[in-house]
Enzyme design. Structure first.
Site, PDB file in Angstrom:
ATOM      1  N   THR A  32      -4.031  -0.307  -5.327  1.00  0.00           N
ATOM      2  CA  THR A  32      -4.833  -0.214  -6.553  1.00  0.00           C
ATOM      3  C   THR A  32      -5.807  -1.382  -6.571  1.00  0.00           C
ATOM      4  O   THR A  32      -5.390  -2.542  -6.660  1.00  0.00           O
ATOM      5  CB  THR A  32      -3.924  -0.283  -7.801  1.00  0.00           C
ATOM      6  OG1 THR A  32      -2.961   0.755  -7.719  1.00  0.00           O
ATOM      7  CG2 THR A  32      -4.749  -0.122  -9.069  1.00  0.00           C
TER       8      THR A  32
ATOM      9  N   LYS B 239      -7.586   5.784 -11.276  1.00  0.00           N
ATOM     10  CA  LYS B 239      -6.382   4.947 -11.346  1.00  0.00           C
ATOM     11  C   LYS B 239      -6.508   3.916 -12.480  1.00  0.00           C
ATOM     12  O   LYS B 239      -5.532   3.577 -13.144  1.00  0.00           O
ATOM     13  CB  LYS B 239      -6.163   4.260  -9.989  1.00  0.00           C
ATOM     14  CG  LYS B 239      -5.019   3.277  -9.937  1.00  0.00           C
ATOM     15  CD  LYS B 239      -3.636   3.910  -9.957  1.00  0.00           C
ATOM     16  CE  LYS B 239      -2.586   2.826 -10.112  1.00  0.00           C
ATOM     17  NZ  LYS B 239      -1.235   3.194  -9.825  1.00  0.00           N
TER      18      LYS B 239
ATOM     19  N   LYS C 164      -3.310  -7.706 -12.632  1.00  0.00           N
ATOM     20  CA  LYS C 164      -4.480  -7.600 -11.739  1.00  0.00           C
ATOM     21  C   LYS C 164      -5.256  -6.313 -12.034  1.00  0.00           C
ATOM     22  O   LYS C 164      -6.485  -6.311 -12.128  1.00  0.00           O
ATOM     23  CB  LYS C 164      -3.956  -7.638 -10.294  1.00  0.00           C
ATOM     24  CG  LYS C 164      -4.906  -7.299  -9.186  1.00  0.00           C
ATOM     25  CD  LYS C 164      -4.731  -5.924  -8.577  1.00  0.00           C
ATOM     26  CE  LYS C 164      -3.396  -5.452  -8.125  1.00  0.00           C
ATOM     27  NZ  LYS C 164      -3.337  -4.088  -7.651  1.00  0.00           N
TER      28      LYS C 164
HETATM   29  P1  NAP Z   1       4.485  -5.482  -3.277  1.00  0.00           P
HETATM   30  O1  NAP Z   1       5.875  -4.992  -3.267  1.00  0.00           O
HETATM   31  O2  NAP Z   1       4.182  -6.798  -3.865  1.00  0.00           O
HETATM   32  O3  NAP Z   1       3.940  -5.418  -1.764  1.00  0.00           O
HETATM   33  C1  NAP Z   1       2.658  -5.865  -1.441  1.00  0.00           C
HETATM   34  C2  NAP Z   1       2.394  -5.578   0.030  1.00  0.00           C
HETATM   35  O4  NAP Z   1       1.084  -6.057   0.369  1.00  0.00           O
HETATM   36  C3  NAP Z   1       3.363  -6.302   0.961  1.00  0.00           C
HETATM   37  O5  NAP Z   1       3.565  -5.493   2.103  1.00  0.00           O
HETATM   38  C4  NAP Z   1       2.574  -7.563   1.303  1.00  0.00           C
HETATM   39  O6  NAP Z   1       2.990  -8.171   2.509  1.00  0.00           O
HETATM   40  C5  NAP Z   1       1.188  -6.975   1.439  1.00  0.00           C
HETATM   41  N1  NAP Z   1       0.144  -7.988   1.310  1.00  0.00           N
HETATM   42  C6  NAP Z   1      -0.167  -8.710   0.206  1.00  0.00           C
HETATM   43  N2  NAP Z   1      -1.202  -9.521   0.464  1.00  0.00           N
HETATM   44  C7  NAP Z   1      -1.555  -9.318   1.753  1.00  0.00           C
HETATM   45  C8  NAP Z   1      -2.550  -9.854   2.610  1.00  0.00           C
HETATM   46  N3  NAP Z   1      -3.412 -10.787   2.180  1.00  0.00           N
HETATM   47  N4  NAP Z   1      -2.623  -9.397   3.871  1.00  0.00           N
HETATM   48  C9  NAP Z   1      -1.765  -8.455   4.319  1.00  0.00           C
HETATM   49  N5  NAP Z   1      -0.794  -7.904   3.565  1.00  0.00           N
HETATM   50  C10 NAP Z   1      -0.702  -8.326   2.301  1.00  0.00           C
HETATM   51  O7  NAP Z   1       3.512  -4.452  -4.029  1.00  0.00           O
HETATM   52  P2  NAP Z   1       3.703  -2.875  -4.254  1.00  0.00           P
HETATM   53  O8  NAP Z   1       4.432  -2.655  -5.524  1.00  0.00           O
HETATM   54  O9  NAP Z   1       4.154  -2.254  -2.977  1.00  0.00           O
HETATM   55  O10 NAP Z   1       2.172  -2.481  -4.550  1.00  0.00           O
HETATM   56  C11 NAP Z   1       1.228  -2.290  -3.513  1.00  0.00           C
HETATM   57  C12 NAP Z   1      -0.041  -1.703  -4.127  1.00  0.00           C
HETATM   58  O11 NAP Z   1       0.280  -0.454  -4.774  1.00  0.00           O
HETATM   59  C13 NAP Z   1      -0.663  -2.589  -5.231  1.00  0.00           C
HETATM   60  O12 NAP Z   1      -2.067  -2.489  -5.185  1.00  0.00           O
HETATM   61  C14 NAP Z   1      -0.104  -1.988  -6.506  1.00  0.00           C
HETATM   62  O13 NAP Z   1      -0.954  -2.258  -7.625  1.00  0.00           O
HETATM   63  C15 NAP Z   1      -0.060  -0.516  -6.162  1.00  0.00           C
HETATM   64  N6  NAP Z   1       0.927   0.302  -6.882  1.00  0.00           N
HETATM   65  C16 NAP Z   1       2.178  -0.163  -7.160  1.00  0.00           C
HETATM   66  C17 NAP Z   1       3.093   0.654  -7.838  1.00  0.00           C
HETATM   67  C18 NAP Z   1       4.505   0.214  -8.142  1.00  0.00           C
HETATM   68  O14 NAP Z   1       5.158   0.864  -8.990  1.00  0.00           O
HETATM   69  N7  NAP Z   1       5.028  -0.826  -7.508  1.00  0.00           N
HETATM   70  C19 NAP Z   1       2.705   1.938  -8.232  1.00  0.00           C
HETATM   71  C20 NAP Z   1       1.436   2.385  -7.911  1.00  0.00           C
HETATM   72  C21 NAP Z   1       0.550   1.562  -7.233  1.00  0.00           C
HETATM   73  P3  NAP Z   1       4.257  -9.192   2.511  1.00  0.00           P
HETATM   74  O15 NAP Z   1       5.468  -8.316   2.685  1.00  0.00           O
HETATM   75  O16 NAP Z   1       4.014 -10.077   3.649  1.00  0.00           O
HETATM   76  O17 NAP Z   1       4.247  -9.934   1.196  1.00  0.00           O
END
Ligand code: NAP
Length: 287
Positions: free
Chosen positions: A93, A168, A236
């Site tokens: 997102t 979104k 964010k």
């Molecule tokens: P998360 O658990 O915090 O995971 C973030 C991922 O991004 C991890 O694999 C992290 O790697 C990687 N990452 C972060 N910064 C990076 C960088 N500079 N370079 C390379 N990799 C990087 O987040 P999430 O919940 O999976 O969410 C991921 C995305 O989906 C976000 O944009 C979020 O807004 C969106 N989203 C989330 C949900 C939800 O319910 N969680 C629902 C819909 C959409 P590391 O493992 O090394 O930290």
């Protein structure tokens, strides 16, 4: 079609498992490399140490990382090795402007781009039941749809590049309002000493029933706030929504209220908790 997945966080893990189940997944990359290594072993796919190595071997790259700059960093990295004719699908997102920028960077390498953010939480990611809103060329979407369908139960083409992220943003504003309503109402219920399991059960079956109440109602009232969806990530997203609203001259009072509340919670160290941690500001049993 050889598919690589970048980003194995709360969402990416479930997504990658579902792409693997469909037989398309060639390999995975994650910044914290050991996560990619253990998932690759589990799924019997390759684990890459660098995004460049992944991009050199696949023709479809799925990305799900945290924020705008993270997406642009990954796109910058893969442009070093990506093959012309490849497709990059970003499911993070981020802002529509970031989607447009990523598409522009990739088009210089004859690579197509779709912005394809998702809704449905970690449960949706795990069950392959996400709702996906897509911006970009419809024929490119058709080509990659079998892969996206392994992660999403509903895939909607919304328009040109950036339209997926704009949709979104609508979802995230609504999510802020729902979080405000559910946390406030359940705190009110709990202060009255009502049986919370029954409150959640009966209301879930009526006109106020919603996903957040059903999936986070009981955990929040038990003061358990494991993500789920990290509060700092929703913060964010709402900052993106505020910036978009500013340029359109639109007011978003519910989103503004939620940003202020999240900033208080983040300052108190709760940014990595689920968004339902908003309950902390609503439930004061001593009052
Ligand atoms: P998360 O658990 O915090 O995971 C973030 C991922 O991004 C991890 O694999 C992290 O790697 C990687 N990452 C972060 N910064 C990076 C960088 N500079 N370079 C390379 N990799 C990087 O987040 P999430 O919940 O999976 O969410 C991921 C995305 O989906 C976000 O944009 C979020 O807004 C969106 N989203 C989330 C949900 C939800 O319910 N969680 C629902 C819909 C959409 P590391 O493992 O090394 O930290």
């Amino acid at each position: 079609m050889k598919v690589g997945m970048i980003g194995l966080g709360a969402m990416g893990m479930g997504m990658a498992r579902n792409v693997a189940k469909s037989g398309y997944l060639t390999g995975v990359y994650n910044r914290t490399v050991n996560k990619a290594q253990s998932l690759a072993e589990e799924l019997n796919v390759k684990s890459y140490q660098e995004p460049e190595a992944l991009a050199a071997e696949v023709s479809i790259i799925l990305i799900c990382v945290s924020a705008d700059q993270d997406v642009l960093d990954m796109v910058t990295a893969i442009t070093k090795t990506i093959k012309p004719g490849s497709v990059v699908v970003d499911m993070s997102t981020v802002s529509s402007a970031t989607a447009l920028k990523a598409a522009e960077m990739l088009s210089a390498y004859q690579v197509d781009f779709l912005d394809a953010p998702v809704s449905g939480g970690v449960e949706g990611a795990k069950n392959g039941a996400l709702a996906m809103m897509v911006g970009g060329e419809p024929n490119i979407l058709e080509n990659v749809k079998p892969i996206l369908a392994s992660m999403a139960a509903r895939i909607m083409h919304m328009g040109e590049i950036g339209a997926g992220q704009a949709t979104k943003a609508v979802n995230q504003i609504m999510c802020a309002g729902i979080n405000q309503a559910v946390t406030e109402a359940l705190a009110f219920a709990q202060i009255q000493g009502l049986p919370m399991d029954k409150v959640i059960d009966v209301i879930s079956g009526g006109a106020s029933g919603n996903w957040f109440l059903q999936h986070r109602g009981l955990t929040m009232t038990n003061e358990s706030f494991a993500p789920g969806f990290k509060l700092a990530l929703h913060h964010k997203d709402l900052k993106i929504c505020q910036a978009m609203a500013d340029t359109q001259g639109v007011a978003l009072p519910l989103a503004d209220l939620t940003v202020t509340a999240y900033e208080q919670l983040m300052a108190e160290g709760y940014g990595d908790e689920d968004i339902s941690a908003l309950y902390r500001l609503k439930y004061h049993p001593s009052i």
